[in-house]
Design a protein around this motif. Structure first.
Motif, short mmCIF file in Angstrom:
data_model
loop_
_atom_site.label_atom_id
_atom_site.label_comp_id
_atom_site.label_asym_id
_atom_site.label_seq_id
_atom_site.Cartn_x
_atom_site.Cartn_y
_atom_site.Cartn_z
N PRO A 175 4.84 9.64 -9.79
CA PRO A 175 4.93 8.57 -10.80
C PRO A 175 6.20 8.71 -11.64
CG PRO A 175 3.24 10.19 -11.37
CD PRO A 175 3.68 10.51 -9.98
N GLY A 176 6.75 7.59 -11.99
CA GLY A 176 7.91 7.60 -12.87
C GLY A 176 9.21 7.82 -12.13
N SER A 177 9.13 8.18 -10.85
CA SER A 177 10.42 8.40 -10.20
C SER A 177 10.62 7.56 -8.94
CB SER A 177 10.62 9.88 -9.90
OG SER A 177 9.58 10.34 -9.08
N ALA A 178 9.58 7.35 -8.17
CA ALA A 178 9.81 6.63 -6.91
C ALA A 178 10.29 5.21 -7.16
CB ALA A 178 8.54 6.63 -6.06
N TYR A 179 9.42 4.40 -7.70
CA TYR A 179 9.82 3.02 -7.97
C TYR A 179 9.31 2.70 -9.36
CZ TYR A 179 9.64 3.26 -2.90
OH TYR A 179 9.79 3.63 -1.60
N ASN A 180 10.22 2.41 -10.25
CA ASN A 180 9.78 2.17 -11.62
C ASN A 180 10.59 1.04 -12.25
OD1 ASN A 180 8.17 2.61 -13.77
ND2 ASN A 180 9.24 4.42 -14.52
N PRO A 181 10.00 -0.09 -12.53
CA PRO A 181 8.59 -0.44 -12.32
C PRO A 181 8.32 -0.83 -10.87
CG PRO A 181 9.73 -2.36 -13.15
CD PRO A 181 10.75 -1.24 -13.12
N LEU A 182 7.04 -0.79 -10.53
CA LEU A 182 6.60 -1.38 -9.27
C LEU A 182 6.00 -2.74 -9.62
CD1 LEU A 182 5.83 -1.26 -6.22
CD2 LEU A 182 3.69 -0.18 -6.93
N TYR B 292 0.84 -1.20 0.00
CA TYR B 292 0.00 0.00 0.00
C TYR B 292 0.88 1.26 0.00
CZ TYR B 292 -3.28 3.53 1.76
OH TYR B 292 -4.02 4.66 1.94
N ALA B 293 1.88 1.27 0.88
CA ALA B 293 2.75 2.44 0.97
C ALA B 293 3.48 2.67 -0.36
CB ALA B 293 3.75 2.26 2.10
N ALA B 294 3.92 1.58 -0.98
CA ALA B 294 4.64 1.73 -2.25
C ALA B 294 3.70 2.25 -3.33
CB ALA B 294 5.22 0.38 -2.68
N ALA B 295 2.47 1.75 -3.35
CA ALA B 295 1.51 2.20 -4.36
C ALA B 295 1.21 3.68 -4.17
CB ALA B 295 0.23 1.37 -4.26
N LYS B 296 1.08 4.09 -2.91
CA LYS B 296 0.84 5.51 -2.63
C LYS B 296 2.01 6.36 -3.11
CE LYS B 296 -2.42 6.97 0.19
NZ LYS B 296 -3.51 7.84 -0.16
N GLY C 91 13.11 -2.62 -10.56
CA GLY C 91 12.42 -1.62 -9.75
C GLY C 91 12.21 -2.13 -8.35
N LEU C 92 10.97 -2.03 -7.89
CA LEU C 92 10.68 -2.49 -6.54
C LEU C 92 9.75 -3.70 -6.59
CD1 LEU C 92 10.98 -1.81 -3.48
CD2 LEU C 92 8.83 -0.56 -3.71
N LEU C 93 10.15 -4.79 -5.93
CA LEU C 93 9.33 -6.00 -5.88
C LEU C 93 8.69 -6.11 -4.51
CD1 LEU C 93 11.79 -8.79 -7.16
CD2 LEU C 93 10.05 -7.58 -8.48
N GLN D 244 5.44 5.84 -15.78
CA GLN D 244 5.38 4.82 -14.72
C GLN D 244 4.84 3.50 -15.22
OE1 GLN D 244 6.30 5.10 -11.30
NE2 GLN D 244 5.92 2.88 -11.30
N ILE D 245 5.47 2.41 -14.78
CA ILE D 245 4.96 1.07 -15.10
C ILE D 245 4.67 0.34 -13.78
CG2 ILE D 245 5.49 -1.16 -16.17
CD1 ILE D 245 7.45 0.38 -18.01
N VAL D 246 3.50 -0.28 -13.72
CA VAL D 246 3.17 -1.11 -12.56
C VAL D 246 2.76 -2.48 -13.07
CG1 VAL D 246 1.77 -1.34 -10.46
CG2 VAL D 246 2.31 0.94 -11.34
N LEU D 247 3.32 -3.51 -12.48
CA LEU D 247 3.00 -4.87 -12.92
C LEU D 247 2.50 -5.69 -11.74
CD1 LEU D 247 6.50 -4.65 -14.04
CD2 LEU D 247 5.02 -5.50 -15.83
N THR D 248 1.61 -6.64 -12.03
CA THR D 248 1.26 -7.60 -10.98
C THR D 248 1.43 -9.00 -11.54
OG1 THR D 248 -1.05 -7.99 -11.53
CG2 THR D 248 -0.59 -6.10 -10.12
N SER D 249 1.61 -9.93 -10.62
CA SER D 249 1.79 -11.32 -11.02
C SER D 249 1.47 -12.21 -9.84
CB SER D 249 3.23 -11.52 -11.47
OG SER D 249 3.56 -12.89 -11.48
#
Ligand code: ADP
Ligand code: MG
Length: 446
Positions: free
Chosen positions: A138-145, A128-132, A266-268, A240-245
């Motif tokens: 966007p594009g700078s904190a964690y890319n990709p998330l 949640y914190a990472a998504a916030k 990025g951040l896993l 920004q790119i966000v992926l789920t799996s």
């Protein structure tokens, strides 16, 4: 008669026979959109509402339409444009509701999947914190998330919350949400129709690219290749790119190495199964969205029955309908009657009784039955006792009161607490999981 007048009449009759919350949840946003050739078409705002109306109220509605139109009709339901309800429009909703809504539809986002509607606890706090953070910068904190975890842990919800939040804040931002499967289908279509230009323009111009269940593309070479270029083009622009799996990149089999290393760049973050408290909180949120003020004890009772968040909603809908049909308030008692003992899907023999479990638990932990039922709150007794509560609840579906009286006349809230504690342990404590498994196996073998 014009369709909207006809529908108003029908609704005013429906209103007389259903409770206020049910009307608000299922009918308030419905419309009769067309009525030609004896076919009445009703749209509702989301698939779940459609499911409930279709299964519970179709006959009533059909009869009413026939009554007012004086003819036999066929009735169909469709899901129309989603209407979003904004309780307290604040600065977040700076874009007009109309255009915001169409932006959501265009981006394939579910308007209910917001940060505000997301309950947070230990199992999903970091995600949640990472998504916030991503939504903030966007594009700078964690890319990709990269978010991963089992079914129903809230990956899609959280990912869409990022998109909705950004659409809210920034006019004209281009959010693309698609599943790995949709991406695959689109690229295959594009190749087949020699229209890859259009495809490239569409994806590469995204400011926010949300790709859900990306594991789907693994093993499909042409798709992975196109995905790789798309990913790079978007990433290079600083979008920004966000992926789920369902798994971390390292465990997705047949995923190209170069994609794996991009995903890991990025951040896993993993999201665990929701614990008991979180499940109760999610139920409360889902009930509120349907205009229902669910008492806390009923939410907790429901949370006992289901371990994954996706099925929670089904249980909730079911209990709401039951309370409607039986014309009874939503109560713990109703939940127990509807879900208790039914669906007893285990492989225990039919002559398994509470005593079978009481003896098995005492034997397993090496204590006496009298100690198990006794008053001592010391851990060597209290833990086995709570495990027993949990097993009686989940295996035999006994009510809290029944378990209470089997265990020396304990109060149902004590049992609820014990069951809740072991439920949450059972989702993240290997030792307890093993204990429960061994106790159950010892009985099956007998
Ligand atoms: P996943 O994509 O991980 O399989 P979803 O995001 O589809 O799971 O979640 C399944 C359902 O549970 C959705 O209706 C979602 O809104 C709900 N849900 C899951 N986690 C939460 C949460 N923490 N707060 C509120 N709702 C949640
Ligand atoms: Mg999902």
């Amino acid at each position: 008669m014009d369709t909207s007048k006809l529908w108003d009449r029908i609704l005013s009759e429906v209103e007389l026979v259903v409770s206020k919350p049910v009307f608000a949840a299922y009918f308030s946003k419905s419309k009769l959109v067309s009525f030609d050739n004896s076919i009445a078409c009703v749209t509702v705002n989301n698939p779940l509402v459609k499911e409930v109306i279709e299964s519970r109220y179709a006959t009533t509605i059909k009869q009413l339409v026939e009554k007012y139109s004086n003819q036999k009709i066929s009735l169909v339901f469709t899901v129309g444009k989603t209407e979003i309800k904004i309780d307290n429009p604040g600065p977040l909703f700076s874009i007009s509701e109309q255009s915001f809504e169409s932006e959501l539809t265009k981006s394939h986002l579910n308007p209910l999947y917001t940060f505000e509607n997301f309950a947070v606890s230990g199992s999903n706090q970091i995600a949640y914190a990472a998504a916030k953070a991503v939504a903030q910068t966007p594009g700078s904190a964690y890319n990709p998330l990269f978010l991963y975890g089992g079914v129903g842990v809230g990956k899609t919800h959280l990912m869409q919350a990022i998109g909705i939040n950004l659409l809210n804040k920034k006019k004209g931002v281009k959010v693309i949400f698609c599943t790995g499967e949709e991406f695959t289908n689109e690229i295959i279509d594009a190749i087949r129709s020699r229209n890859t230009h259009k495809f490239k323009d569409k994806f590469r111009n995204a400011n926010i690219f949300l790709i859900d269940d990306v594991q789907f593309i693994a093993g499909k070479n042409a798709v992975q290749e196109e995905f790789f270029y798309t990913f790079n083009a978007i990433h290079r622009k600083g979008s920004q790119i966000v992926l789920t799996s369902d798994k971390p990149p390292s465990e997705i089999s047949k995923l190209e190495e170069r994609l794996r290393s991009r995903f890991e760049g990025g951040l896993l973050i993993d999201i665990q199964q929701p614990d008991f408290e979180l499940r109760a909180a999610i139920i409360l949120i889902k009930a509120k969205q349907r205009g229902i003020d669910l008492p806390m004890n009923v939410a907790q009772e429901l949370a006992n029955y289901v371990s994954d968040a996706r099925r929670l909603e089904g249980f909730l809908v079911r209990i709401i309908s039951e309370s409607q049909v039986k014309n009874e308030p939503l109560s713990v008692n109703l939940v127990t009657r509807v879900f208790g003992r039914k669906n007893n899907s285990n492989n225990l023999s039919t002559n398994t009784t509470p005593n079978t479990f009481i003896n098995a638990v005492a034997k397993y932990f090496g204590i006496k039955v009298s100690q198990l039922k006794g008053d001592s709150r010391a851990k060597p007794y209290s833990l086995p006792r709570q495990v027993l509560m949990y097993i009686l609840r989940t295996e035999l579906r006994l009510s809290l009161n029944e378990i209470g009286s089997l265990l020396g006349g304990r109060d149902h809230t004590t049992i609820l607490h014990g069951v809740g504690k072991i439920t949450s342990f059972a989702s993240n404590n290997e030792k307890i999981k093993q204990d429960i498994f061994s106790i159950k196996s010892s009985i099956v073998k007998n």
